[in-house]
Scaffold this motif. Structure first.
Motif, mmCIF file in Angstrom:
data_model
loop_
_atom_site.group_PDB
_atom_site.id
_atom_site.type_symbol
_atom_site.label_atom_id
_atom_site.label_comp_id
_atom_site.label_asym_id
_atom_site.label_seq_id
_atom_site.Cartn_x
_atom_site.Cartn_y
_atom_site.Cartn_z
ATOM 1 N N LYS A 227 0.838 -1.206 0.000
ATOM 2 C CA LYS A 227 0.000 0.000 0.000
ATOM 3 C C LYS A 227 0.873 1.256 0.000
ATOM 4 O O LYS A 227 0.564 2.251 -0.683
ATOM 5 C CB LYS A 227 -0.930 -0.020 1.213
ATOM 6 C CG LYS A 227 -1.864 1.177 1.320
ATOM 7 C CD LYS A 227 -2.854 1.242 0.163
ATOM 8 C CE LYS A 227 -3.817 0.095 0.184
ATOM 9 N NZ LYS A 227 -4.851 0.214 -0.887
ATOM 10 N N ALA A 228 1.965 1.224 0.751
ATOM 11 C CA ALA A 228 2.876 2.369 0.801
ATOM 12 C C ALA A 228 3.528 2.599 -0.563
ATOM 13 O O ALA A 228 3.724 3.746 -0.989
ATOM 14 C CB ALA A 228 3.939 2.149 1.880
ATOM 15 N N ILE A 229 3.888 1.511 -1.252
ATOM 16 C CA ILE A 229 4.450 1.649 -2.608
ATOM 17 C C ILE A 229 3.427 2.300 -3.526
ATOM 18 O O ILE A 229 3.758 3.203 -4.311
ATOM 19 C CB ILE A 229 4.881 0.278 -3.158
ATOM 20 C CG1 ILE A 229 6.000 -0.321 -2.314
ATOM 21 C CG2 ILE A 229 5.343 0.412 -4.615
ATOM 22 C CD1 ILE A 229 6.335 -1.764 -2.661
ATOM 23 N N GLU A 230 2.176 1.852 -3.438
ATOM 24 C CA GLU A 230 1.108 2.444 -4.250
ATOM 25 C C GLU A 230 1.000 3.942 -4.006
ATOM 26 O O GLU A 230 0.682 4.714 -4.924
ATOM 27 C CB GLU A 230 -0.233 1.773 -3.922
ATOM 28 C CG GLU A 230 -0.337 0.318 -4.339
ATOM 29 C CD GLU A 230 -1.635 -0.303 -3.862
ATOM 30 O OE1 GLU A 230 -2.483 0.427 -3.304
ATOM 31 O OE2 GLU A 230 -1.815 -1.525 -4.034
ATOM 32 N N ASN A 231 1.255 4.361 -2.767
ATOM 33 C CA ASN A 231 1.159 5.781 -2.413
ATOM 34 C C ASN A 231 2.429 6.565 -2.716
ATOM 35 O O ASN A 231 2.526 7.741 -2.380
ATOM 36 C CB ASN A 231 0.813 5.921 -0.927
ATOM 37 C CG ASN A 231 -0.586 5.425 -0.620
ATOM 38 O OD1 ASN A 231 -1.444 5.384 -1.491
ATOM 39 N ND2 ASN A 231 -0.815 5.027 0.624
ATOM 40 N N GLY A 232 3.416 5.890 -3.366
ATOM 41 C CA GLY A 232 4.610 6.592 -3.810
ATOM 42 C C GLY A 232 5.690 6.778 -2.772
ATOM 43 O O GLY A 232 6.584 7.612 -2.928
ATOM 44 N N VAL A 233 5.659 5.978 -1.694
ATOM 45 C CA VAL A 233 6.632 6.151 -0.611
ATOM 46 C C VAL A 233 8.031 5.723 -1.029
ATOM 47 O O VAL A 233 9.024 6.347 -0.656
ATOM 48 C CB VAL A 233 6.180 5.380 0.644
ATOM 49 C CG1 VAL A 233 7.232 5.480 1.748
ATOM 50 C CG2 VAL A 233 4.838 5.918 1.144
ATOM 51 N N GLY A 234 8.136 4.646 -1.808
ATOM 52 C CA GLY A 234 9.456 4.170 -2.202
ATOM 53 C C GLY A 234 9.396 2.774 -2.773
ATOM 54 O O GLY A 234 8.348 2.321 -3.235
ATOM 55 N N LEU A 235 10.557 2.064 -2.731
ATOM 56 C CA LEU A 235 10.682 0.720 -3.276
ATOM 57 C C LEU A 235 10.665 -0.314 -2.157
ATOM 58 O O LEU A 235 10.955 -0.016 -1.005
ATOM 59 C CB LEU A 235 11.996 0.563 -4.051
ATOM 60 C CG LEU A 235 12.393 1.620 -5.074
ATOM 61 C CD1 LEU A 235 13.701 1.210 -5.747
ATOM 62 C CD2 LEU A 235 11.306 1.815 -6.110
#
Length: 289
Positions: A227-235
């Protein structure tokens, strides 16, 4: 001829000292309960209770009859309950331990098909092993195979991990392995743990070195990391079965050649090796993989 239900009604009135309360307990109408008592008293030939405005008190004949009937009624009711229980389907109980993500993706969707009652525990491989050693679980699914006396491991499956980035993330376009490693090391990473599980495997297998990465976030849950990746947080690195099941269009796999495989095992105590519920649970999980 005495009706068995008269006896049951008499014993219930005796316990409650009231026709109305006894009627509620037996889910009968008060007139029907009174009729049962009157019929029994007529058969006995004398009163079984002394009636007052508030309560009913048993006569000596009533006390004598109750002492004879109560154990017989209780025995018949217990026999009836046991007969009903024997006709109901029974379910084996097993205590299992696994990672939250594996349970959610591989077990939970098919849980309604299992003819086994489960008590589930979630944790890391180390935590699950401790639960198994302490007999708090019967069977665990783990990614680590420790040489532990009295515990046996059986291969379950291979899970594949890939590097995942936000869908619109700009990725270095190169086939040079050294440039890939340098670029990846400079990105924002999220990890399952401080020791960089799986990330460390990717670096060792493909770059032949330890990763020089300090994650910006430690999140011990792959669903939340995704979910965090989907939100653009990182890899981060994610299992491919989780990606398939999520079916989202907000992430993408990058550098697919850098994937790694991780082995999953069943583990159980050797002393429980022949328990049928352990074999049944392993069978149903294997069928659904």
């Amino acid at each position: 001829m005495v009706d068995f239900e008269w006896y049951r009604s008499f014993c219930t009135i005796y316990k409650h000292n009231s026709v109305s309360e006894a009627a509620k307990a037996r889910m009968m109408t008060q007139p029907a309960m009174s009729q049962h008592l009157a019929a029994l008293e007529a058969e006995v030939g004398e009163d079984l209770f002394i009636r007052t405005s508030r309560k009913m008190f048993p006569t000596e004949r009533g006390k004598e009859l109750y002492s004879q009937l109560a154990p017989l009624i209780e025995s018949l009711e217990e026999t009836t309950m046991n007969f009903k229980s024997a006709s109901l389907p029974t379910f084996t109980v097993i205590k299992i331990g696994t990672a939250h993500e594996f349970y959610t993706e591989k077990i939970l969707p098919r849980l309604h098909k299992y003819n086994i009652r489960t008590i589930s525990n979630f944790g890391t491989a180390d935590q699950l092993l401790e639960l198994l050693k302490e007999d708090k679980v019967d069977l665990i699914i783990t990614s680590k195979r420790y040489q532990t006396p009295g515990i046996e491991y059986l291969k379950l499956m291979d899970e594949e991990f890939v590097i995942v980035a936000p869908k619109d993330f700009e990725v270095l376009d190169t086939d040079d392995l050294e440039l890939k490693e340098q670029w990846l090391s400079s990105q924002n990473w999220m990890s399952y743990g401080l020791d960089l599980p799986i990330i460390r495997r990717i670096w060792r297998e493909h770059f032949k070195k330890r990763p020089l990465i300090r994650p910006i976030h430690i999140i011990p849950n792959l669903h939340i990391i995704l979910k965090a990746i989907e939100n653009g947080v990182g890899l981060s690195v994610i299992t491919t079965y989780l990606l398939r099941n999520s079916a989202n269009e907000r992430t993408k796999v990058i550098f697919e050649d850098l994937k790694v495989k991780n082995e999953l095992y069943f583990a159980y105590k050797l002393k429980h090796k022949h328990l049928p519920q352990i074999h049944e649970m392993m069978t149903v999980i294997r069928e659904d993989i």
